[in-house]
Every structure is written in C-alpha cells, then in structure tokens.
Scaffold this active site. Structure first.
Site, PDB file in Angstrom:
ATOM      1  N   ARG A   1      63.350  39.135  36.252  1.00 21.98           N
ATOM      2  CA  ARG A   1      65.223  39.032  37.510  1.00 21.98           C
ATOM      3  C   ARG A   1      65.739  39.360  37.310  1.00 21.98           C
ATOM      4  O   ARG A   1      67.411  38.911  37.293  1.00 21.98           O
ATOM      5  CB  ARG A   1      64.730  38.100  38.782  1.00 21.98           C
ATOM      6  CG  ARG A   1      64.604  38.466  40.375  1.00 21.98           C
ATOM      7  CD  ARG A   1      63.688  37.242  40.516  1.00 21.98           C
ATOM      8  NE  ARG A   1      62.459  37.716  40.785  1.00 21.98           N
ATOM      9  CZ  ARG A   1      61.352  36.364  41.093  1.00 21.98           C
ATOM     10  NH1 ARG A   1      62.000  35.481  40.951  1.00 21.98           N
ATOM     11  NH2 ARG A   1      60.283  37.291  41.223  1.00 21.98           N
TER      12      ARG A   1
ATOM     13  N   CYS B   1      63.409  37.079  31.503  1.00 25.68           N
ATOM     14  CA  CYS B   1      63.215  37.049  32.981  1.00 25.68           C
ATOM     15  C   CYS B   1      62.714  38.209  33.481  1.00 25.68           C
ATOM     16  O   CYS B   1      64.235  39.406  33.457  1.00 25.68           O
ATOM     17  CB  CYS B   1      64.706  36.042  33.102  1.00 25.68           C
ATOM     18  SG  CYS B   1      64.504  36.779  35.203  1.00 25.68           S
TER      19      CYS B   1
ATOM     20  N   ASP C   1      51.590  42.042  37.117  1.00 25.88           N
ATOM     21  CA  ASP C   1      52.678  41.791  38.373  1.00 25.88           C
ATOM     22  C   ASP C   1      52.704  43.844  38.732  1.00 25.88           C
ATOM     23  O   ASP C   1      52.880  43.916  37.706  1.00 25.88           O
ATOM     24  CB  ASP C   1      53.581  41.568  38.335  1.00 25.88           C
ATOM     25  CG  ASP C   1      53.792  40.609  40.008  1.00 25.88           C
ATOM     26  OD1 ASP C   1      53.683  41.520  40.978  1.00 25.88           O
ATOM     27  OD2 ASP C   1      54.711  39.804  39.646  1.00 25.88           O
TER      28      ASP C   1
ATOM     29  N   CYS D   1      65.850  33.005  30.425  1.00 22.32           N
ATOM     30  CA  CYS D   1      64.910  33.171  29.370  1.00 22.32           C
ATOM     31  C   CYS D   1      64.854  34.444  29.138  1.00 22.32           C
ATOM     32  O   CYS D   1      65.158  35.149  30.012  1.00 22.32           O
ATOM     33  CB  CYS D   1      62.964  32.469  29.964  1.00 22.32           C
ATOM     34  SG  CYS D   1      63.100  31.337  30.666  1.00 22.32           S
TER      35      CYS D   1
ATOM     36  N   ASP E   1      56.213  42.074  32.008  1.00 25.03           N
ATOM     37  CA  ASP E   1      56.918  42.736  32.923  1.00 25.03           C
ATOM     38  C   ASP E   1      57.641  44.025  31.834  1.00 25.03           C
ATOM     39  O   ASP E   1      57.414  43.768  31.058  1.00 25.03           O
ATOM     40  CB  ASP E   1      57.613  42.069  34.065  1.00 25.03           C
ATOM     41  CG  ASP E   1      56.652  41.967  35.343  1.00 25.03           C
ATOM     42  OD1 ASP E   1      55.562  41.715  35.222  1.00 25.03           O
ATOM     43  OD2 ASP E   1      57.371  40.856  36.007  1.00 25.03           O
TER      44      ASP E   1
ATOM     45  N   LYS F   1      50.323  41.518  42.657  1.00 19.73           N
ATOM     46  CA  LYS F   1      49.725  40.578  41.501  1.00 19.73           C
ATOM     47  C   LYS F   1      48.677  41.089  40.683  1.00 19.73           C
ATOM     48  O   LYS F   1      47.403  41.231  42.288  1.00 19.73           O
ATOM     49  CB  LYS F   1      48.942  39.127  41.721  1.00 19.73           C
ATOM     50  CG  LYS F   1      50.368  38.279  40.883  1.00 19.73           C
ATOM     51  CD  LYS F   1      51.746  37.886  41.868  1.00 19.73           C
ATOM     52  CE  LYS F   1      52.613  37.011  41.626  1.00 19.73           C
ATOM     53  NZ  LYS F   1      53.751  36.565  42.422  1.00 19.73           N
TER      54      LYS F   1
ATOM     55  N   ARG G   1      52.540  36.190  53.412  1.00 16.32           N
ATOM     56  CA  ARG G   1      53.506  34.884  52.778  1.00 16.32           C
ATOM     57  C   ARG G   1      54.741  35.511  51.787  1.00 16.32           C
ATOM     58  O   ARG G   1      54.423  36.749  51.416  1.00 16.32           O
ATOM     59  CB  ARG G   1      52.670  34.467  51.295  1.00 16.32           C
ATOM     60  CG  ARG G   1      51.906  35.212  50.306  1.00 16.32           C
ATOM     61  CD  ARG G   1      50.713  34.276  49.751  1.00 16.32           C
ATOM     62  NE  ARG G   1      50.133  35.385  48.330  1.00 16.32           N
ATOM     63  CZ  ARG G   1      49.616  36.068  49.036  1.00 16.32           C
ATOM     64  NH1 ARG G   1      49.406  36.700  50.043  1.00 16.32           N
ATOM     65  NH2 ARG G   1      48.819  36.804  47.209  1.00 16.32           N
TER      66      ARG G   1
ATOM     67  N   CYS H   1      69.677  28.776  37.191  1.00 18.00           N
ATOM     68  CA  CYS H   1      68.389  28.774  35.594  1.00 18.00           C
ATOM     69  C   CYS H   1      69.079  27.238  35.067  1.00 18.00           C
ATOM     70  O   CYS H   1      70.480  27.505  35.135  1.00 18.00           O
ATOM     71  CB  CYS H   1      68.302  29.376  35.418  1.00 18.00           C
ATOM     72  SG  CYS H   1      66.737  30.449  36.568  1.00 18.00           S
TER      73      CYS H   1
ATOM     74  N   ARG I   1      55.959  40.549  50.482  1.00 20.31           N
ATOM     75  CA  ARG I   1      55.066  41.792  50.091  1.00 20.31           C
ATOM     76  C   ARG I   1      54.074  41.634  50.512  1.00 20.31           C
ATOM     77  O   ARG I   1      53.012  43.219  50.697  1.00 20.31           O
ATOM     78  CB  ARG I   1      55.938  41.690  48.734  1.00 20.31           C
ATOM     79  CG  ARG I   1      54.121  42.679  47.168  1.00 20.31           C
ATOM     80  CD  ARG I   1      54.795  42.663  46.441  1.00 20.31           C
ATOM     81  NE  ARG I   1      55.664  43.140  46.186  1.00 20.31           N
ATOM     82  CZ  ARG I   1      56.528  42.877  44.830  1.00 20.31           C
ATOM     83  NH1 ARG I   1      56.373  41.560  44.116  1.00 20.31           N
ATOM     84  NH2 ARG I   1      57.505  43.412  45.122  1.00 20.31           N
ATOM     85  N   TYR I   2      52.922  40.120  50.608  1.00 15.35           N
ATOM     86  CA  TYR I   2      52.390  40.433  51.039  1.00 15.35           C
ATOM     87  C   TYR I   2      51.978  40.071  52.561  1.00 15.35           C
ATOM     88  O   TYR I   2      53.330  39.647  53.311  1.00 15.35           O
ATOM     89  CB  TYR I   2      51.493  38.833  50.105  1.00 15.35           C
ATOM     90  CG  TYR I   2      51.134  39.027  48.654  1.00 15.35           C
ATOM     91  CD1 TYR I   2      50.375  39.934  48.109  1.00 15.35           C
ATOM     92  CD2 TYR I   2      52.515  38.613  48.372  1.00 15.35           C
ATOM     93  CE1 TYR I   2      49.884  40.346  47.038  1.00 15.35           C
ATOM     94  CE2 TYR I   2      52.146  39.058  46.545  1.00 15.35           C
ATOM     95  CZ  TYR I   2      50.708  39.446  46.166  1.00 15.35           C
ATOM     96  OH  TYR I   2      50.681  39.764  44.795  1.00 15.35           O
TER      97      TYR I   2
HETATM   98  C1  LIG Z   1      53.945  36.167  43.461  1.00 12.19           C
HETATM   99  C2  LIG Z   1      54.182  36.284  44.569  1.00 12.19           C
HETATM  100  C3  LIG Z   1      53.913  35.859  45.964  1.00 12.19           C
HETATM  101  C4  LIG Z   1      53.050  34.398  45.539  1.00 12.19           C
HETATM  102  O1  LIG Z   1      51.567  35.133  45.288  1.00 12.19           O
HETATM  103  P1  LIG Z   1      50.376  34.463  45.069  1.00 12.19           P
HETATM  104  O2  LIG Z   1      49.235  35.159  43.953  1.00 12.19           O
HETATM  105  O3  LIG Z   1      49.919  33.796  46.506  1.00 12.19           O
HETATM  106  O4  LIG Z   1      50.655  32.907  44.362  1.00 12.19           O
HETATM  107  C5  LIG Z   1      54.349  36.234  46.810  1.00 12.19           C
HETATM  108  N1  LIG Z   1      55.102  36.995  47.380  1.00 12.19           N
HETATM  109  C6  LIG Z   1      55.844  37.852  45.806  1.00 12.19           C
HETATM  110  C7  LIG Z   1      56.621  38.621  46.009  1.00 12.19           C
HETATM  111  C8  LIG Z   1      55.213  37.347  44.814  1.00 12.19           C
HETATM  112  O5  LIG Z   1      56.137  38.118  43.851  1.00 12.19           O
HETATM  113  S1  SF4 Z   2      62.028  33.677  34.088  1.00 14.16           S
HETATM  114 FE1  SF4 Z   2      64.420  33.723  35.039  1.00 14.16          FE
HETATM  115  S2  SF4 Z   2      64.577  32.747  36.804  1.00 14.16           S
HETATM  116 FE2  SF4 Z   2      62.577  31.926  35.207  1.00 14.16          FE
HETATM  117  S3  SF4 Z   2      63.403  30.137  34.987  1.00 14.16           S
HETATM  118 FE3  SF4 Z   2      63.667  32.191  33.121  1.00 14.16          FE
HETATM  119  S4  SF4 Z   2      65.097  32.636  33.245  1.00 14.16           S
HETATM  120 FE4  SF4 Z   2      65.129  31.300  34.804  1.00 14.16          FE
END
Ligand SMILES: *Cc1c(COP(=O)(O)O)cnc(C)c1O
Ligand code: SF4
Length: 506
Positions: free
Chosen positions: A165, A163, A361, A160, A324, A368, A147, A156, A143-144
């Site tokens: 995801r 979560c 996010d 949580c 989220d 972010k 990175r 996991c 996305r960035y």
């Molecule tokens: C959070 C995240 C990152 C890392 O973001 P930082 O602000 O550098 O910590 C990179 N890629 C994705 C898709 C993310 O969700």
């Molecule tokens: S937030 Fe989701 S991915 Fe992160 S530890 Fe909890 S269950 Fe696992």
C-alpha cells in the site's frame, strides 16, 4: 519407599520454571532477556527505551543517522538519498536487531532502501490489488461478500520496502481523519452482510489509544459485526506498544483476532515473545502473515525456522503471500515455484499448525487465491488418487451409497446468508448458472474515481452457444456488439485481461 515419596513430591513442592516458554527467557544477568541495543543508544535509560512513545519519536530516517548505526553499502546510500523514495522510518529497537556489517541481513533488507527500489518492472502497478476501485468510502475496501478491510491510518511504526500500500502508506497528507472513520462506520452500519471487519492501514496500533478504542467500540456497537480483526506489524517493530492497557482495552471488545507480520526468525526476540504472550493472555487468537521476499526468506529452511518460532509463541501461521506487483518491490519478487517448494517443505514435514496457506493476492483485485502443490492426482467414479508429502501414492474409496444432502429440509440451507452476485464457483457446481459474472461492484466508487469495477463489462462474461439458461432467457442477456461473430470470444478492452481470454494473459 512408596511411590508417592519418590516421584510425586518433586512436582508438588518445587516451583516449576518453564524454560521452554520464550516469554520467560532470562538474560545473562538473570533478568528478563533483552535483545541487542545499537551502541548509539547505550546510555538511554531503560524506562525510556521501553517506552513506545520514546521509540516512535526517536525513529531513524536520515542517511546520516542510519550511517551511524550500520556500515552502509553504496547501493544503500543511493537508496537512502533517493529524493522521492517510499518513506523510511525505523524504530531504535528494530534497527538495533540488524547486524551492522552484514549487507544481506534479513531485517536490514526489509527496512533499508536500495537504489534498485526505483526500478520499474513488467506488470508493475501503483495499486496492484485495485483497492481504491473497491472502496465505497475512502479507506474501506469491500471486496468479499461478508468482510471488509478498514484502513484507519496511513502511519506505521516502521516502513517495509515492499509495502503493498505504498501509494498511501507513510504519507501523512493522505491520512484518514475522524470524519472518514465515521463514514466508514456509517457504511458498515448500513451494510448488514458484513460480519467481519479487518482493521489495517498503515497500522491501527500506531493510533492514539483513545482514537483506536473509539473505532473498535464503534464497530462493536454494530450488531451484525461478529468478529473484529487487527492486522498489525507493531508487535514486530515496536513490541513496547503492547502494554497491559492495550491488551485490557482490546479484551473488552471480543471476539477480537489479530494477525501479525513476521518474515524471518530474527524478528522474534524476547521482547516480541513477551508482547505476544500478553496478547494471547488477553484471549486474542494471534496469527501471522508473511510475504515471500527474495533475499529475506526465499528458503525452505528459513521458513521452517520462522514457523517453528511462531508456534512456540502460540502464533498460528496464517498466510504466506506472493510479493505483490507493486512499485518498489521488483527486487523482492520470486518465482511462484519458490513458494510451492516452500509449501512442499512444510506440509507433512512439520506440524499442521505450522503450515500457512500460500496465496497470491490477485492483481486487479480478485482477492487471495491459494496456490497449492497438487496432492490430488486424479479423481474418477468412486475413487480419488492422492499422494503424500513423500511422494507415496494412495487411493481413497468414496462411498457408493451416499445420499445427497436434502436442501429442501435443511434449516441451515433454508436460512443461508445471501451472497448477491458472489456465489462464484459454488453457483457453477450447483448448476445455478453456467458462467461466473462478477456483479455487485457497479455502485463502488473510490475517491474521485467514477469508473465501475473493471470486470463490470457484461459482454465479457456472456458465453456463446449455450442456449437458453434456466432462470435467464437468452433475450435478457446483454446484447453484444455486432463485430463478434457466433462462437467468437468477446475481446477484452486494451490491456485488460478477462477470464474468457486467459491465453492473452500468457
Ligand atoms: C485480505 C483481505 C481480507 C481478509 O481476507 P481473509 O482471507 O478472510 O483473511 C478482506 N478484505 C480485503 C480487501 C483483503 O485484502
Ligand atoms: S507492509 Fe506496509 S502497511 Fe504493513 S507494516 Fe509494512 S509499511 Fe506498514
């Protein structure tokens, strides 16, 4: 008596025991302190209890098992018996930290489902960060510009309830296999602009140690990857996993950074302090990302306790996330004002090291976005008006004779890393363009998803009435549909927000 005889010898001769170091805490029996163990496991020998494999294979997931440990409320019983709920699995160590008689226990609220979890809410989404749409290969979210997020497993140590995801996490049928890890590595080998890889999931530290090392080694063998980060909640759910072998392995692949995920001071136990101590001694800078959760940590004082305990362990609070818009998290959500109030209660009131950045996010996948109280009140020619944490207002005089940095002779500018299509606001400031048009995502397809990035609609990003723009003649701009008159904003597609129509977001 001389000065040496009175003061120096106490320091020099008696061994100093640092009672302030949480990793050295002792229990009442004079041995390293241990946290509470639920009566169910009172007879389990310490070797087993301290073995991460035993903890994983004895996780609690059924209503009847949880009911043996906690006095459940009706709503918790509803949550635990819901047929298609997000996975429940809790390590014996972690569930033992819960007060069995307190339905509002902050650890309990994070891992024991409530019936309310199934309730939908406005703007709820399955993949609220549009991660699948930003994945060039399964599990790799790019996305960035520089990175990527690399999802290596869906598993996991515990789960949580909020979560982000939950669409894939916990589901063994959606897990990533070695062929997919290889495809992820292959994309990275071919993508030299990536200098930072964030291993997450699920939780990479739940992988078999050999497999985890293969992945990390595979990354380290790619020359353009500068830093490797691991986002993990294993040290919170399963501190036993952080053993010497793991730390030694990670230490071979430096620079390795780690972000943990604590939400409440109750999660910080002697076991955790010893695990974090091992990580930091292995040379890994450790941070924390927490999520702002109603009923868990939506309080300035709870957050302050948390960040103080973190810095005592040498963990640097990194982010505090707004919850989220993901399915299952409705009852955890707070107003954004709560997050701002927490930030007001931290900045200036405590060590700068203890202050995380509060972020949302971006729903739809914009990354972010920091949310800050306003400290900069106003700004005019040569003067900035600021206020401090107490509300005290001051000004800062700017220089009147600043000579602009000369980019034409600066080596760093001449060799700056390119960010194709993502120069963003800097591009605006530099006068390079007059609007932001996200590009570079058109090639991005997720599993079985052949739609382009949702912002890849040229019509949405073309400004009207600005005349020819340097470097981009009007004629080369995308042709807009005829139904829009001059000066009229292009309309978004059904239900799609755009930057040019933020009134519609409200
Ligand atoms: C959070 C995240 C990152 C890392 O973001 P930082 O602000 O550098 O910590 C990179 N890629 C994705 C898709 C993310 O969700
Ligand atoms: S937030 Fe989701 S991915 Fe992160 S530890 Fe909890 S269950 Fe696992």
């Amino acid at each position: 008596m001389s000065l040496e005889a009175t003061s120096v010898p106490t320091v020099a001769t008696e061994p100093f025991i640092n009672r302030r170091d949480p990793a050295l805490a002792l229990g009442p029996d004079g041995r390293p302190a241990m946290s509470r163990r639920a009566p169910k496991w009172a007879d389990v020998p310490d070797e087993k209890w301290n073995d991460w494999r035993w903890q994983l294979s004895n996780r609690v997931n059924e209503l009847a098992d949880v009911a043996e440990i906690l006095n459940l409320t009706e709503e918790e019983r509803d949550g635990l018996s819901a047929p298609d709920k997000f996975r429940v699995d809790i390590t014996p160590y972690f569930i033992s930290l819960i007060d069995p008689d307190d339905p509002n226990d902050p650890i309990r609220r994070q891992v024991i489902p409530l019936g309310r979890e199934a309730q939908a809410f406005t703007a709820m989404m399955e993949d609220s960060l549009a991660e699948d749409r930003h994945s060039p290969v399964p599990g790799l979210v790019h996305r960035y510009p520089d990175r990527v997020l690399m999802l290596v497993t869906t598993q996991c140590a515990s789960y949580c309830r909020y979560c982000t995801r939950s669409r894939i996490v916990g589901d063994p049928t959606q897990n990533f296999n070695r062929a997919e890890h290889e495809a992820q590595l292959d994309y990275l080998r071919r993508t030299p602009q990536v200098r930072d890889v964030l291993i997450s999931g699920g939780d990479g530290l739940t992988l078999a140690p050999k497999l985890l090392e293969q992945i990390i080694r595979g990354l380290r063998e790619i020359p353009h990857i500068e830093i490797i980060r691991i986002g993990s909640r294993v040290p919170v759910f399963l501190p036993q996993r952080v053993d010497d072998e793991l730390c030694e392995m990670l230490g071979k692949y430096h620079p390795v950074w780690m972000n943990l995920h604590f939400n409440h001071a109750n999660e910080i136990t002697p076991e955790v302090a010893r695990a974090v101590d091992k990580l930091t001694r292995a040379g890994i800078p450790v941070g924390n990302q927490s999520v702002l959760l109603a009923g868990v940590n939506d309080c300035v004082n709870i957050q302050r306790q948390l960040v103080h305990k973190l810095v005592e362990m040498r963990v640097r609070p990194y982010y505090i996330y707004q919850c989220d818009l993901v399915e299952g998290s409705g009852h955890f959500r707070t107003p954004v004002g709560k997050g701002l109030e927490i930030m007001e209660g931290l900045r200036g009131h405590t060590s700068g090291y203890a202050v995380p950045t509060y972020v949302i996010d971006a729903p739809g996948g914009g990354g972010k976005i920091p949310v800050m109280p306003n400290y900069l009140i106003s700004y005019s020619d040569h003067k900035v008006v600021l206020r401090n944490y107490e509300g005290y207002i001051t000004t800062y005089e700017e220089p009147t004779d600043y000579k602009a940095h000369d980019k034409t002779t600066c080596d760093a500018c001449l060799h700056a890393r390119k960010e194709p299509g993502q120069s963003g606001v800097l591009g605006l400031l530099e006068g390079e363009r007059m609007w932001i048009e996200p590009t570079g995502f058109s090639e991005v397809h997720a599993r079985g998803n052949d739609q382009p990035h949702r912002l890849q609609q040229p019509g949405k990003w073309t400004p009207y009435g600005v005349g020819p723009i340097e470097g981009k003649a009007r004629e080369t701009l995308p042709v807009l549909p005829a139904e829009f008159g001059p000066g009229e904003e292009p309309r978004p597609l059904d239900g799609e927000p755009t930057a040019s129509a933020h009134g519609e977001l409200l």
